[in-house]
Write a protein that holds these residues in place. Sequence first.
Motif, short mmCIF file in Angstrom:
data_model
loop_
_atom_site.label_atom_id
_atom_site.label_comp_id
_atom_site.label_asym_id
_atom_site.label_seq_id
_atom_site.Cartn_x
_atom_site.Cartn_y
_atom_site.Cartn_z
N ALA A 123 -19.86 -31.76 20.11
CA ALA A 123 -20.07 -32.46 18.84
C ALA A 123 -19.04 -32.09 17.78
O ALA A 123 -18.70 -32.91 16.93
N ALA A 124 -18.54 -30.86 17.82
CA ALA A 124 -17.70 -30.36 16.73
C ALA A 124 -16.20 -30.39 17.01
O ALA A 124 -15.40 -30.25 16.09
N ILE A 125 -15.79 -30.58 18.26
CA ILE A 125 -14.36 -30.52 18.60
C ILE A 125 -13.90 -31.88 19.10
O ILE A 125 -14.38 -32.40 20.11
N ALA A 126 -12.96 -32.47 18.34
CA ALA A 126 -12.41 -33.78 18.70
C ALA A 126 -11.33 -33.65 19.76
O ALA A 126 -11.25 -34.45 20.69
N SER A 127 -10.46 -32.67 19.58
CA SER A 127 -9.37 -32.46 20.54
C SER A 127 -8.99 -30.99 20.54
O SER A 127 -9.26 -30.27 19.59
N ILE A 128 -8.36 -30.58 21.62
CA ILE A 128 -7.95 -29.18 21.74
C ILE A 128 -6.65 -29.11 22.52
O ILE A 128 -6.53 -29.66 23.61
N GLU A 129 -5.68 -28.43 21.92
CA GLU A 129 -4.40 -28.19 22.57
C GLU A 129 -4.11 -26.70 22.45
O GLU A 129 -4.06 -26.16 21.34
N VAL A 130 -3.95 -26.05 23.58
CA VAL A 130 -3.66 -24.62 23.59
C VAL A 130 -2.39 -24.40 24.40
O VAL A 130 -2.33 -24.73 25.58
N LEU A 131 -1.39 -23.87 23.73
CA LEU A 131 -0.16 -23.45 24.40
C LEU A 131 -0.31 -21.95 24.59
O LEU A 131 -0.07 -21.17 23.69
N GLY A 132 -0.77 -21.57 25.74
CA GLY A 132 -1.10 -20.18 26.01
C GLY A 132 -2.34 -20.14 26.86
O GLY A 132 -2.35 -20.63 27.99
N SER A 133 -3.44 -19.65 26.30
CA SER A 133 -4.66 -19.49 27.09
C SER A 133 -5.89 -19.84 26.26
O SER A 133 -5.96 -19.53 25.07
N LEU A 134 -6.85 -20.48 26.91
CA LEU A 134 -8.12 -20.80 26.30
C LEU A 134 -9.21 -19.98 26.98
O LEU A 134 -9.32 -20.00 28.21
N GLN A 135 -9.99 -19.28 26.18
CA GLN A 135 -11.14 -18.55 26.70
C GLN A 135 -12.40 -19.21 26.14
O GLN A 135 -12.57 -19.31 24.93
N ALA A 136 -13.23 -19.68 27.06
CA ALA A 136 -14.49 -20.30 26.70
C ALA A 136 -15.38 -20.25 27.93
O ALA A 136 -14.89 -20.05 29.06
N SER A 137 -16.66 -20.46 27.72
CA SER A 137 -17.56 -20.47 28.86
C SER A 137 -17.23 -21.66 29.76
O SER A 137 -16.65 -22.66 29.30
N PRO A 138 -17.57 -21.57 31.03
CA PRO A 138 -17.32 -22.69 31.94
C PRO A 138 -17.96 -24.00 31.44
O PRO A 138 -17.36 -25.07 31.56
N ALA A 139 -19.15 -23.91 30.86
CA ALA A 139 -19.83 -25.11 30.36
C ALA A 139 -19.05 -25.75 29.21
O ALA A 139 -18.90 -26.98 29.15
N VAL A 140 -18.54 -24.93 28.30
CA VAL A 140 -17.76 -25.45 27.17
C VAL A 140 -16.46 -26.06 27.69
O VAL A 140 -16.06 -27.15 27.27
N LYS A 141 -15.79 -25.39 28.61
CA LYS A 141 -14.56 -25.95 29.18
C LYS A 141 -14.83 -27.29 29.85
O LYS A 141 -14.02 -28.21 29.73
N ARG A 142 -15.96 -27.42 30.52
CA ARG A 142 -16.29 -28.69 31.18
C ARG A 142 -16.44 -29.83 30.16
O ARG A 142 -15.90 -30.90 30.36
N VAL A 143 -17.17 -29.59 29.07
CA VAL A 143 -17.39 -30.68 28.10
C VAL A 143 -16.15 -31.02 27.31
O VAL A 143 -16.04 -32.12 26.79
N LEU A 144 -15.21 -30.07 27.25
CA LEU A 144 -13.96 -30.33 26.50
C LEU A 144 -12.82 -30.79 27.41
O LEU A 144 -11.74 -31.11 26.91
N ALA A 145 -13.05 -30.85 28.69
CA ALA A 145 -11.97 -31.17 29.63
C ALA A 145 -11.26 -32.47 29.30
O ALA A 145 -10.02 -32.54 29.42
N ASP A 146 -11.97 -33.48 28.86
CA ASP A 146 -11.34 -34.76 28.55
C ASP A 146 -10.66 -34.77 27.19
O ASP A 146 -9.99 -35.74 26.84
N ARG A 147 -10.78 -33.69 26.44
CA ARG A 147 -10.16 -33.60 25.11
C ARG A 147 -8.97 -32.66 25.08
O ARG A 147 -8.33 -32.49 24.05
N LEU A 148 -8.70 -32.01 26.22
CA LEU A 148 -7.57 -31.10 26.29
C LEU A 148 -6.28 -31.90 26.29
O LEU A 148 -6.12 -32.84 27.08
N LEU A 149 -5.38 -31.57 25.40
CA LEU A 149 -4.09 -32.26 25.31
C LEU A 149 -3.06 -31.55 26.14
O LEU A 149 -3.10 -30.39 26.37
#
Length: 149
Positions: A123-149
């Motif tokens: 609900a709170a994250i429209a897009s996410i671009e990380v040049l390096g590393s992203l640490q998040a729970s597997p569930a959060v990574k799953r819901v954000l997968a289509d928003r990763l640039l």
Amino acid sequence: MMDLMEESRPDTPLALRGGTRSGDHEKITVNLGFVDLGHVDLLVSEGVYANRSDFIRTAIRNQIERHADITRQSVARNPIEVGLRRYGRAELESARAAGTRLDIRVLGLAVIADDVPADLASAAIASIEVLGSLQASPAVKRVLADRLL
């Protein structure tokens, strides 16, 4: 810490194992030819570098410094947070309550706190671009997968 390990396959004589984190480092895979590997080992044996990892970290830092102007120009054109950026539950709840969604851009390490549920991140994250590393729970990574640039 990054430790180099020789592969048993002849087509990949040198590798760092990928995907494993230790402290504030992340291991990556690097394939080198035998001659390049020999040069690295020679410099280590002569005491120029403590080990293969020391050589590679130094080489990477030298290249980053060599291209620092490109990095500065890119950050000026496209604002990005540099270093460690942590997104906690309270920050994401505030964004959701305000009806805004975050466009996250980080060069370094982006951390979405463990107590952030997947539905809140969605609900709170429209897009996410990380040049390096992203640490998040597997569930959060799953819901954000289509928003990763």
